[in-house]
Design an enzyme around this catalytic site. Structure first.
Site, PDB file in Angstrom:
ATOM      1  N   GLU A  11       0.550   4.631   0.071  1.00 23.60           N
ATOM      2  CA  GLU A  11       1.521   3.541  -0.099  1.00 23.60           C
ATOM      3  C   GLU A  11       2.814   3.818   0.663  1.00 23.60           C
ATOM      4  OE1 GLU A  11       1.843   2.640  -4.297  1.00 23.60           O
ATOM      5  OE2 GLU A  11       0.047   1.412  -4.188  1.00 23.60           O
ATOM      6  N   GLU A  36      -6.938   0.057  -4.778  1.00 23.91           N
ATOM      7  CA  GLU A  36      -6.489   0.398  -6.133  1.00 23.91           C
ATOM      8  C   GLU A  36      -6.232  -0.872  -6.907  1.00 23.91           C
ATOM      9  OE1 GLU A  36      -2.932   2.765  -6.498  1.00 23.91           O
ATOM     10  OE2 GLU A  36      -3.456   4.014  -4.790  1.00 23.91           O
TER      11      GLU A  36
END
Ligand code: GLA
Length: 698
Positions: free
Chosen positions: A167, A324
């Protein structure tokens, strides 16, 4: 360090992926952190993964200190054992480069690599993403561990893809340390060449802040108001600095393991995102997204749909990977709501319906300790005998039965939505008529209206080829480049229908206002313009003369060429002229009463350009969208009862209708075929119990 400039020009999209998908069917699994557990627990994990049908895990996201426990000492014994074990159990590995979390020994040796906020405060060591994107010191250490790792695992049969860092930007996106400041100055110089040009483009004359040297440029932090152009360029620079790091790691991986696809996990939502994903996308071999819903949001399913529609816009329509999501509650909200019964399955099918070829979670097993000890997982603290694990096993079965869907594409989108992260950044850079502006508001409202009508939308970058669509929506695109303005105009001139909404096309790429009437970028196309904004306060509403109502926003609009009558006159004085502009609705009260609110111009070639100057309330927006769809002949994907989502994916060999009943009552959809999840055949109509899902092979 390399120069930080996006090396991939906007305009190129990856299209059909040539990279092998990591698993034979749909990928199923999650982040796996066996370094937190004993051998015995790991043995249980593997047995339970097999039981659930897990096919892919993301390994080693935060394992730098495991591989390099002391500076320059590498030990991959743990990794070797895990890769072998997973391989023996038929589970493939999405192997992370461990560079998201810096080892504490490195923080001790080089405290200067910590990113600094706008007040010059460094992030504390001990969390993650504690690195400055511009730091050559961090870069050197990071590339060394990546090099060692890639060389070590090259050729291991379990490794199916690379997951670079984690991320990007989720903590270190805007760094104001001295190294970043110098890097920013260098970036500005490379972009503009000449310091006078920087002063002009950023409008430094406004408060007499013209520069005389590049040395005077700072990162826009601290406690002063910075210029909108300066702020926007810093957002761009920051995204590019991180992108440059991604590219540097990717280069190492490509050199050592040329056959393994490389990606990183995006956080695509409504936007603006922390980095500019549309401009990063071409550098991903497979595009991956992390998506978390917010429990109290009643439109969580619509949030999933929007993100999926955006992901397809980034892949050029090809499948993407859900890297995710959460099996239950997150832990970063003030109250973290568990998922409703059945929501785990509905959410997963929702992502698949929108083009994902995977369902992956953070994380496999809930952690006992650590910051996210209460974040949900596929295997919760309660263990195997739990609702979540039961649902996970059911989902594993579903994915197995849906294997043939992999690599099919979402079909039938006739509506394109333009989305540009830079428009969102520009909107929040500097003072605006409303200072809690939200780039997503208009887009989300329109997307919801189309979602409710089961109309599939592709949310595409502002520079995408939209020639194949019938309806092009430009929702709150505050910043529009000349190229975007020309492309939108060309679309309408070629016979398409365009909807421009309020506060679109206001500024150019430098975040400077386009003068001569709003929305400057589209004024000519619309044959109408607004001369002043009339934002509304909290509960204030304004009525339109056709019964619609608006909230938050109204404008003083004139049709070009019509008499410049003062406000408060009858709409006849100011509506309609010879250029094909029709006033569809006018404001009926408030300060702009009598002036046009919604205009519609028919172009000589038959195309249509709409202007919506008001933020319509949901019921009015729904009627408006109904009219647009009727006029353009755009049909829903399927007839169904209220609250049923319907999306179609198709390949050369099959057509699959995904149905999700989000309503709390029994529903239906019209379709004929076999439900792949149950094996039941349906002719004409598919009954859907409250909260049920079905995937019909038509
Ligand atoms: C993100 C991160 C994960 C984890 C989850 C859940 O997506 O990538 O490491 O923190 O959020 O909070």
């Amino acid at each position: 360090m390399t120069d930080c400039t996006l090396t991939i020009a906007p305009g190129s999209l990856p299209g059909t992926p040539s990279w092998p998908w990591p698993t034979p069917g749909l990928s199923f699994g999650g982040d796996y952190s066996p370094e937190q557990w004993s051998e015995e627990v790991v043995r249980e994990d593997l047995a339970l993964m097999r039981e659930a049908g897990v096919t892919l895990v993301t390994l080693g996201v935060f394992s730098w200190v495991v591989y390099e426990p002391r500076e320059g000492t590498f030990d991959f014994g743990w990794l070797d054992r895990m890769l072998d074990l997973l391989h023996e159990n038929g589970i493939r590995v999405d192997l992370a480069t461990p560079t998201a979390a810096v080892p504490m020994w490195l923080h001790r040796l080089h405290p200067e690599i910590l990113p600094q906020d706008g007040l010059g405060h460094p992030l504390a060591p001990g969390g993650r993403l504690g690195w400055c994107p511009s730091s050559p010191v961090y870069r050197e250490y990071a590339l060394r561990v990546v090099e060692q790792l890639a060389a070590h695992v090259a050729g291991h049969p379990a490794v199916a893809m690379w997951h670079v860092s984690n991320e990007f930007g989720g903590g270190n996106a805007r760094c104001h340390c001295p190294v970043s400041a110098a890097h920013f100055r260098h970036w500005v110089q490379a972009k503009y060449g000449d310091i006078a040009a920087v002063s002009a483009v950023w409008g430094m004359a406004f408060w007499g802040n013209n520069y005389s040297s590049f040395e005077e440029i700072v990162t826009p932090g601290g406690s002063t108001a910075h210029n909108p152009g300066h702020l926007l360029d810093f957002e761009r620079f920051s995204s590019e600095a991180l992108f440059d790091h991604y590219q540097a790691e990717k280069l190492v991986l490509r050199r050592l393991t040329p056959e393994i696809p490389v990606t990183t996990n995006f956080m695509v939502g409504f936007g603006p995102d922390v980095v500019d994903y549309a401009r990063w996308a071409p550098a991903m071999d497979i595009l991956a997204n992390d998506h978390y819903t917010y429990g109290p949001d009643p439109l969580r399913h619509e949030d999933i749909a929007f993100a999926g529609d955006r992901m397809r816009g980034l892949t050029g329509g090809a499948p993407w990977m859900l890297m995710e999501n959460a099996a239950g509650a997150a832990s970063w909200h003030s109250t973290n709501l568990a998922k409703k019964p059945g929501e785990l399955i509905r959410s997963a099918i929702g992502h698949l319906a929108r083009g994902s070829d995977s369902v992956m979670y953070f994380q496999w097993r809930a952690s006992r300790s650590g910051t996210e000890q209460f974040h949900s997982a596929m295997l919760p603290h309660a263990g195997r005998d739990s609702r979540i694990f039961h649902d996970i096993c059911r989902l594993g079965g579903h994915l197995d039965r849906l294997a043939e869907v992999r690599s099919s594409r979402v079909v039938g989108a006739r509506v394109a939505f333009l989305h540009d992260n830079e428009a969102g950044w520009a909107l929040r850079s500097g003072l605006k008529p409303i200072n809690d502006p939200d780039y997503a508001t208009t887009g989300r409202a329109l997307h919801t209206a189309l979602f409710d009508r089961r109309v599939t939308v592709d949310v595409v970058p502002a520079w995408a080829d939209v020639s194949g669509y019938r309806l092009l929506i430009v929702p709150g695109l505050f910043l529009a480049s000349d190229d975007t303005a020309s492309a939108v105009t060309a679309f309408a001139e070629a016979g398409g229908t365009v909807l421009i909404t309020w506060f679109s096309g206001i500024v150019d790429e430098t975040n400077s206002v386009r003068i001569g009437g709003f929305p400057g970028a589209f004024r000519e196309l619309l044959g109408a313009h607004s001369e002043e904004f009339y934002p509304l306060l909290g509960e204030e509403r304004v009525a339109l003369d056709n019964g619609w109502t608006a909230q938050r926003w109204s404008e003083l609009v004139r049709v070009d060429g019509a008499a410049a009558t003062a406000g408060g006159t009858a709409s006849g004085d100011i509506g309609g002229d010879a250029s094909g502009v029709e006033v569809v609705a006018s404001y009926a009260d408030g300060d702009v009463s009598g002036f046009p609110a919604v205009t519609r111009r028919t172009l000589p070639g038959g195309g249509v350009a709409w202007y919506l100057s008001a933020d319509l309330e949901p019921a009015s927006l729904d009627e408006f969208v109904g009219r647009l769809l009727a006029e353009t002949g755009i049909e829903p994907t399927a007839s169904a009862s209220a609250g049923v989502e319907a999306v179609r994916r198709a390949s050369a060999t099959g057509s699959y209708l995904f149905l999700i009943n989000h309503a709390g009552v029994e529903g239906w959809a019209d379709a004929t075929g076999v439900d792949l999840l149950t094996g039941t055949s349906h002719v004409g109509r598919v009954p859907l119990a409250a909260g049920a899902v079905a995937v019909i092979r038509e």
